[in-house]
Scaffold this motif. Structure first.
Motif, PDB file in Angstrom:
ATOM      1  N   LEU A   1      12.545 -54.366 -35.863  1.00  0.00           N
ATOM      2  CA  LEU A   1      11.359 -54.978 -35.798  1.00  0.00           C
ATOM      3  C   LEU A   1      10.510 -55.908 -37.175  1.00  0.00           C
ATOM      4  CD1 LEU A   1       8.984 -55.976 -33.700  1.00  0.00           C
ATOM      5  CD2 LEU A   1       7.923 -53.604 -34.226  1.00  0.00           C
ATOM      6  N   PRO A   2      10.477 -54.915 -38.177  1.00  0.00           N
ATOM      7  CA  PRO A   2      10.006 -55.583 -39.364  1.00  0.00           C
ATOM      8  C   PRO A   2      10.921 -57.048 -39.870  1.00  0.00           C
ATOM      9  CG  PRO A   2      10.145 -53.527 -39.940  1.00  0.00           C
ATOM     10  CD  PRO A   2      10.960 -53.894 -38.579  1.00  0.00           C
TER      11      PRO A   2
ATOM     12  N   LEU B   1       9.345 -61.144 -39.434  1.00  0.00           N
ATOM     13  CA  LEU B   1       9.636 -62.035 -40.420  1.00  0.00           C
ATOM     14  C   LEU B   1      10.442 -63.328 -40.178  1.00  0.00           C
ATOM     15  CD1 LEU B   1       9.359 -62.605 -43.721  1.00  0.00           C
ATOM     16  CD2 LEU B   1      11.418 -61.523 -43.920  1.00  0.00           C
ATOM     17  N   LEU B   2      11.359 -63.156 -39.501  1.00  0.00           N
ATOM     18  CA  LEU B   2      12.100 -64.263 -38.771  1.00  0.00           C
ATOM     19  C   LEU B   2      11.283 -65.137 -37.853  1.00  0.00           C
ATOM     20  CD1 LEU B   2      15.580 -62.516 -38.037  1.00  0.00           C
ATOM     21  CD2 LEU B   2      14.659 -64.312 -39.872  1.00  0.00           C
ATOM     22  N   VAL B   3      10.621 -64.407 -36.967  1.00  0.00           N
ATOM     23  CA  VAL B   3       9.543 -65.251 -36.107  1.00  0.00           C
ATOM     24  C   VAL B   3       8.693 -65.928 -36.836  1.00  0.00           C
ATOM     25  CG1 VAL B   3       8.026 -64.877 -34.196  1.00  0.00           C
ATOM     26  CG2 VAL B   3       9.942 -63.676 -34.175  1.00  0.00           C
ATOM     27  N   ALA B   4       8.045 -65.449 -37.775  1.00  0.00           N
ATOM     28  CA  ALA B   4       7.064 -65.925 -38.612  1.00  0.00           C
ATOM     29  C   ALA B   4       7.611 -67.356 -39.110  1.00  0.00           C
ATOM     30  CB  ALA B   4       6.179 -64.965 -39.478  1.00  0.00           C
TER      31      ALA B   4
ATOM     32  N   SER C   1       5.810 -53.109 -26.690  1.00  0.00           N
ATOM     33  CA  SER C   1       4.959 -53.143 -27.948  1.00  0.00           C
ATOM     34  C   SER C   1       5.467 -54.117 -28.838  1.00  0.00           C
ATOM     35  CB  SER C   1       4.763 -51.934 -28.684  1.00  0.00           C
ATOM     36  OG  SER C   1       4.218 -50.867 -27.615  1.00  0.00           O
ATOM     37  N   SER C   2       6.979 -53.803 -29.004  1.00  0.00           N
ATOM     38  CA  SER C   2       7.603 -54.724 -30.029  1.00  0.00           C
ATOM     39  C   SER C   2       7.703 -56.286 -29.657  1.00  0.00           C
ATOM     40  CB  SER C   2       9.152 -54.363 -29.957  1.00  0.00           C
ATOM     41  OG  SER C   2       9.295 -52.909 -30.436  1.00  0.00           O
ATOM     42  N   LEU C   3       7.943 -56.527 -28.296  1.00  0.00           N
ATOM     43  CA  LEU C   3       7.910 -58.054 -27.895  1.00  0.00           C
ATOM     44  C   LEU C   3       6.449 -58.662 -27.832  1.00  0.00           C
ATOM     45  CD1 LEU C   3      10.143 -57.683 -24.619  1.00  0.00           C
ATOM     46  CD2 LEU C   3      10.539 -58.612 -26.824  1.00  0.00           C
TER      47      LEU C   3
ATOM     48  N   LEU D   1       5.595 -51.768 -41.489  1.00  0.00           N
ATOM     49  CA  LEU D   1       6.519 -51.339 -40.448  1.00  0.00           C
ATOM     50  C   LEU D   1       7.928 -51.029 -41.403  1.00  0.00           C
ATOM     51  CD1 LEU D   1       6.205 -53.846 -37.492  1.00  0.00           C
ATOM     52  CD2 LEU D   1       5.579 -51.360 -37.552  1.00  0.00           C
ATOM     53  N   SER D   2       8.252 -52.018 -42.195  1.00  0.00           N
ATOM     54  CA  SER D   2       9.464 -51.758 -42.958  1.00  0.00           C
ATOM     55  C   SER D   2       9.568 -50.764 -43.880  1.00  0.00           C
ATOM     56  CB  SER D   2       9.913 -53.007 -43.738  1.00  0.00           C
ATOM     57  OG  SER D   2       9.030 -53.488 -44.625  1.00  0.00           O
TER      58      SER D   2
END
Length: 321
Positions: A11-12, A16-19, A196-198, A293-294
């Motif tokens: 998830l972390p 980052l990739l989505v941002a 939650s993740s999505l 998160l990470s």
């Protein structure tokens, strides 16, 4: 189940990739400002649905530990956030306000999860996070009194209304449904993790997409924001654990202090910043989300491996005896 586990673990990195991809992509999902709030409300509903209320039975015996966690959260975390905000971003009030907000929201749902994975007292974190909900709307406006800028406008009643709609009502509804449907708590855990993740990924996508122009105007500050938010997460975590150990708290309670004090609900902070401060105000909460998160996942894994090694060592000693 494999997919859910993979998404939770990564998830972390996914955030980052989505941002980054949303920032550079010419296409993104344009939504109304209330959509991220609805998404977070869904996350908190599922958190209430899967919350272990039986664990609260032993909290009465931990009142001193609970007060220590609350004291550290609302002095240490808040002070570090204010010092970093004023020390590095006094001329960028929106970024400063977002950083303060990231340190004055309640603890994250991940704090409970990571405490459990680390072998800590998860019920202590849950109890503290519920008390956080009552304290945060009071502390946050006070912490921002000195932040200048016409775009920074946040009152106790604004925050209280947002907390009621985004946090209190969804969590209360989740708890009511859990009590009304026997066995639903156990079946909802997998759905909670995936949902939650999505939802978090969608929140980051919509907020970054809406704030592209504002972020571009201050893009040279991104490395500084990343560095200060890293300190904002790591220092309170380390200090809380050290203080708890010095005060001779049990190991499980000290680990609970580490996660409760260091991991704030920065998804909520990003949404509140987007609503009350502006797009630039969301940058610090999003970086904080990535780091908490990470780093939280890494520390939880380290404690888990440490306990497993110690258990194996004791097992070998018993066999030798």
């Amino acid at each position: 189940m494999v997919l859910i586990k993979w998404i939770s673990e990564k998830l972390p990195l996914l955030i980052l990739l989505v941002a980054v991809s949303t920032y550079f992509s010419p296409v993104y999902w344009q939504v109304s400002s209330w959509v991220p709030s609805i998404l977070l409300g869904v996350v908190i509903f599922f958190a209430g649905l899967s919350m272990n209320l039986e664990a609260f039975k032993g909290i009465r015996k931990k009142s001193k530990e609970l007060m220590l966690l609350m004291g550290l959260k609302w002095t240490l975390t808040v002070t570090v956030s204010i010092v970093l905000a004023y020390g590095f971003f006094s001329s960028q009030p929106e970024i400063a306000a977002g950083m303060i907000l990231a340190g004055t929201v309640p603890s994250a749902t991940a704090a409970t999860v990571y405490t459990f994975l680390a072998g800590g007292n998860a019920s202590l974190v849950v109890a503290a996070s519920l008390l956080d909900i009552a304290i945060s709307p009071i502390v946050t406006p006070l912490a921002m009194l000195g932040v200048g800028g016409e775009q920074v406008s946040m009152s106790f009643f604004d925050l209280l209304q947002s907390f009621l709609l985004i946090v209190v009502m969804p969590m209360g509804l989740g708890l009511l449904v859990q009590q009304g449907v026997a066995g639903l708590k156990d079946y909802s855990k997998a759905v909670t993790k995936l949902g939650s993740s999505l939802a978090l990924l969608l929140i980051v996508h919509t907020i970054i997409g809406s704030g592209k122009e504002a972020i571009s105007s201050e893009v040279e500050l991104i490395p500084l924001v990343a560095g200060t938010t890293f300190i904002q997460v790591v220092f309170p975590m380390g200090a809380a654990y050290f203080i708890a150990k010095k005060l001779r708290l049990e190991e499980g309670d000290a680990r609970a202090a580490l996660f409760q004090v260091g991991l704030c609900n920065t998804a909520l902070a990003a949404i509140l910043a987007f609503r009350f401060i502006g797009e630039l105000g969301t940058v610090a909460p999003i970086f904080n989300m990535i780091f908490n998160l990470s780093i939280g996942a890494w520390i939880a894994g380290w404690f888990s491996k440490k306990d497993a090694l110690e258990e194996n060592r004791l097992r070998k000693l018993r066999i030798q005896d």
